[in-house]
Design a protein around this motif. Structure first.
Motif, PDB file in Angstrom:
ATOM      1  N   ASP A 165      -5.278   8.028  -1.917  1.00  0.00           N
ATOM      2  CA  ASP A 165      -4.724   8.679  -3.108  1.00  0.00           C
ATOM      3  C   ASP A 165      -3.360   8.097  -3.461  1.00  0.00           C
ATOM      4  OD1 ASP A 165      -6.941  10.301  -3.400  1.00  0.00           O
ATOM      5  OD2 ASP A 165      -6.020  12.042  -2.435  1.00  0.00           O
ATOM      6  N   ARG A 166      -2.574   7.732  -2.436  1.00  0.00           N
ATOM      7  CA  ARG A 166      -1.239   7.158  -2.687  1.00  0.00           C
ATOM      8  C   ARG A 166      -1.367   5.774  -3.336  1.00  0.00           C
ATOM      9  NH1 ARG A 166       2.707  10.272  -3.474  1.00  0.00           N
ATOM     10  NH2 ARG A 166       4.283   9.092  -2.371  1.00  0.00           N
ATOM     11  N   HIS A 167      -2.350   4.984  -2.884  1.00  0.00           N
ATOM     12  CA  HIS A 167      -2.602   3.700  -3.536  1.00  0.00           C
ATOM     13  C   HIS A 167      -2.932   3.931  -5.011  1.00  0.00           C
ATOM     14  CE1 HIS A 167      -3.558   2.185   0.625  1.00  0.00           C
ATOM     15  NE2 HIS A 167      -2.900   1.129   0.157  1.00  0.00           N
ATOM     16  N   TRP A 168      -3.814   4.890  -5.272  1.00  0.00           N
ATOM     17  CA  TRP A 168      -4.238   5.156  -6.649  1.00  0.00           C
ATOM     18  C   TRP A 168      -3.074   5.649  -7.506  1.00  0.00           C
ATOM     19  CZ3 TRP A 168      -8.009   3.004  -8.941  1.00  0.00           C
ATOM     20  CH2 TRP A 168      -9.135   2.626  -8.217  1.00  0.00           C
ATOM     21  N   THR A 169      -2.136   6.398  -6.913  1.00  0.00           N
ATOM     22  CA  THR A 169      -0.947   6.823  -7.653  1.00  0.00           C
ATOM     23  C   THR A 169      -0.207   5.599  -8.184  1.00  0.00           C
ATOM     24  OG1 THR A 169      -0.699   8.857  -6.369  1.00  0.00           O
ATOM     25  CG2 THR A 169       1.297   7.993  -7.433  1.00  0.00           C
ATOM     26  N   VAL A 170      -0.032   4.605  -7.320  1.00  0.00           N
ATOM     27  CA  VAL A 170       0.680   3.387  -7.701  1.00  0.00           C
ATOM     28  C   VAL A 170      -0.138   2.573  -8.704  1.00  0.00           C
ATOM     29  CG1 VAL A 170       1.662   1.212  -6.845  1.00  0.00           C
ATOM     30  CG2 VAL A 170       1.936   3.321  -5.512  1.00  0.00           C
ATOM     31  N   GLY A 192       7.183   7.898  -7.930  1.00  0.00           N
ATOM     32  CA  GLY A 192       6.990   8.985  -6.983  1.00  0.00           C
ATOM     33  C   GLY A 192       6.639   8.488  -5.588  1.00  0.00           C
ATOM     34  N   VAL A 193       6.645   7.169  -5.404  1.00  0.00           N
ATOM     35  CA  VAL A 193       6.364   6.549  -4.107  1.00  0.00           C
ATOM     36  C   VAL A 193       7.594   5.727  -3.740  1.00  0.00           C
ATOM     37  CG1 VAL A 193       4.827   4.999  -2.837  1.00  0.00           C
ATOM     38  CG2 VAL A 193       3.889   6.461  -4.634  1.00  0.00           C
ATOM     39  N   SER A 194       8.167   5.978  -2.566  1.00  0.00           N
ATOM     40  CA  SER A 194       9.383   5.280  -2.169  1.00  0.00           C
ATOM     41  C   SER A 194       9.123   3.792  -1.919  1.00  0.00           C
ATOM     42  CB  SER A 194       9.960   5.906  -0.897  1.00  0.00           C
ATOM     43  OG  SER A 194       9.132   5.592   0.215  1.00  0.00           O
ATOM     44  N   VAL A 195      10.181   3.000  -1.972  1.00  0.00           N
ATOM     45  CA  VAL A 195      10.054   1.564  -1.717  1.00  0.00           C
ATOM     46  C   VAL A 195       9.496   1.332  -0.314  1.00  0.00           C
ATOM     47  CG1 VAL A 195      11.330  -0.601  -1.435  1.00  0.00           C
ATOM     48  CG2 VAL A 195      11.817   0.880  -3.377  1.00  0.00           C
ATOM     49  N   LYS A 196       9.966   2.104   0.642  1.00  0.00           N
ATOM     50  CA  LYS A 196       9.469   1.960   2.020  1.00  0.00           C
ATOM     51  C   LYS A 196       7.956   2.197   2.075  1.00  0.00           C
ATOM     52  CE  LYS A 196      10.008   3.721   6.699  1.00  0.00           C
ATOM     53  NZ  LYS A 196      10.699   4.676   7.576  1.00  0.00           N
ATOM     54  N   GLU A 197       7.498   3.250   1.416  1.00  0.00           N
ATOM     55  CA  GLU A 197       6.064   3.548   1.414  1.00  0.00           C
ATOM     56  C   GLU A 197       5.283   2.489   0.628  1.00  0.00           C
ATOM     57  OE1 GLU A 197       2.841   7.109   0.479  1.00  0.00           O
ATOM     58  OE2 GLU A 197       4.943   7.418  -0.097  1.00  0.00           O
ATOM     59  N   LEU A 198       5.870   1.960  -0.435  1.00  0.00           N
ATOM     60  CA  LEU A 198       5.211   0.895  -1.200  1.00  0.00           C
ATOM     61  C   LEU A 198       4.890  -0.293  -0.297  1.00  0.00           C
ATOM     62  CD1 LEU A 198       7.302   0.979  -4.490  1.00  0.00           C
ATOM     63  CD2 LEU A 198       4.854   1.476  -4.287  1.00  0.00           C
ATOM     64  N   TYR A 199       5.837  -0.662   0.551  1.00  0.00           N
ATOM     65  CA  TYR A 199       5.611  -1.788   1.467  1.00  0.00           C
ATOM     66  C   TYR A 199       4.595  -1.442   2.549  1.00  0.00           C
ATOM     67  CZ  TYR A 199       8.945  -5.012  -0.543  1.00  0.00           C
ATOM     68  OH  TYR A 199       9.576  -5.891  -1.393  1.00  0.00           O
ATOM     69  N   GLN A 200       4.474  -0.170   2.893  1.00  0.00           N
ATOM     70  CA  GLN A 200       3.432   0.236   3.843  1.00  0.00           C
ATOM     71  C   GLN A 200       2.054   0.184   3.182  1.00  0.00           C
ATOM     72  OE1 GLN A 200       4.961   4.102   4.873  1.00  0.00           O
ATOM     73  NE2 GLN A 200       6.211   3.302   6.552  1.00  0.00           N
ATOM     74  N   LEU A 201       1.983   0.590   1.921  1.00  0.00           N
ATOM     75  CA  LEU A 201       0.716   0.598   1.199  1.00  0.00           C
ATOM     76  C   LEU A 201       0.257  -0.803   0.809  1.00  0.00           C
ATOM     77  CD1 LEU A 201       1.425   3.601  -1.218  1.00  0.00           C
ATOM     78  CD2 LEU A 201      -0.196   3.596   0.696  1.00  0.00           C
ATOM     79  N   PHE A 202       1.226  -1.636   0.391  1.00  0.00           N
ATOM     80  CA  PHE A 202       0.940  -2.991  -0.100  1.00  0.00           C
ATOM     81  C   PHE A 202       1.831  -3.980   0.651  1.00  0.00           C
ATOM     82  CE2 PHE A 202       0.348   0.058  -3.587  1.00  0.00           C
ATOM     83  CZ  PHE A 202      -0.969  -0.186  -3.962  1.00  0.00           C
ATOM     84  N   PRO A 203       1.516  -4.260   1.922  1.00  0.00           N
ATOM     85  CA  PRO A 203       2.410  -5.050   2.775  1.00  0.00           C
ATOM     86  C   PRO A 203       2.707  -6.466   2.287  1.00  0.00           C
ATOM     87  CG  PRO A 203       0.558  -4.159   4.050  1.00  0.00           C
ATOM     88  CD  PRO A 203       0.329  -3.817   2.615  1.00  0.00           C
ATOM     89  N   LYS A 204       1.843  -7.058   1.502  1.00  0.00           N
ATOM     90  CA  LYS A 204       2.047  -8.445   1.075  1.00  0.00           C
ATOM     91  C   LYS A 204       2.837  -8.558  -0.225  1.00  0.00           C
ATOM     92  CE  LYS A 204      -2.095 -10.062   3.410  1.00  0.00           C
ATOM     93  NZ  LYS A 204      -3.434 -10.596   3.247  1.00  0.00           N
ATOM     94  N   GLY A 205       3.547  -7.513  -0.588  1.00  0.00           N
ATOM     95  CA  GLY A 205       4.329  -7.511  -1.829  1.00  0.00           C
ATOM     96  C   GLY A 205       3.819  -6.439  -2.760  1.00  0.00           C
ATOM     97  N   PRO A 206       4.500  -5.296  -2.821  1.00  0.00           N
ATOM     98  CA  PRO A 206       3.988  -4.150  -3.579  1.00  0.00           C
ATOM     99  C   PRO A 206       3.716  -4.401  -5.056  1.00  0.00           C
ATOM    100  CG  PRO A 206       5.810  -3.476  -2.195  1.00  0.00           C
ATOM    101  CD  PRO A 206       5.733  -4.970  -2.111  1.00  0.00           C
ATOM    102  N   ALA A 207       4.677  -4.909  -5.789  1.00  0.00           N
ATOM    103  CA  ALA A 207       4.482  -5.044  -7.238  1.00  0.00           C
ATOM    104  C   ALA A 207       3.380  -6.053  -7.551  1.00  0.00           C
ATOM    105  CB  ALA A 207       5.790  -5.451  -7.923  1.00  0.00           C
TER     106      ALA A 207
END
Length: 105
Positions: free
Chosen positions: A44-49, A74-89
């Motif tokens: 669900d957090r991936h889908w939020t992003v 609504g997703v912190s930068v730290k969590e973004l890197y956990q969700l998308f480790p190879k570069g969030p954006a």
């Protein structure tokens, strides 16, 4: 122009694999793109992003940077890197079926 096939549909992509026509993207395609990016399952957090990326692209014509994502999705930068480790954006944009955000290398 190169094409990629996701969910049994051929779509035009650029040389880095980003959609050139975001209107061709569907949610079932995201699972396959995520798997190719090394993400086993979209939570669900991936889908939020992912949905936030598409909304920002629709509103502004480009996806948000990591900094903007961390401040406004609504997703912190730290969590973004956990969700998308190879570069969030960059990774989230590719999974969301939008062109690479400006400023991403």
């Amino acid at each position: 122009m190169p094409t990629a096939t996701y969910a049994d549909t051929a779509v035009p992509v650029d040389d880095e694999g980003f959609f050139t026509d975001p209107a061709r993207w569907t949610e079932p395609m995201a699972e396959q793109i995520a798997t190719e990016a090394g993400i086993e399952a979209l939570t669900d957090r991936h889908w939020t992003v992912i949905r936030f990326m598409r909304e920002q692209y629709a509103a502004k014509g480009t996806g948000p940077t990591v900094r903007v994502l961390g401040k406004t999705s609504g997703v912190s930068v730290k969590e973004l890197y956990q969700l998308f480790p190879k570069g969030p954006a960059k990774t989230a944009a590719r999974i969301a079926g939008i062109p690479k955000p400006r400023g991403c290398i």
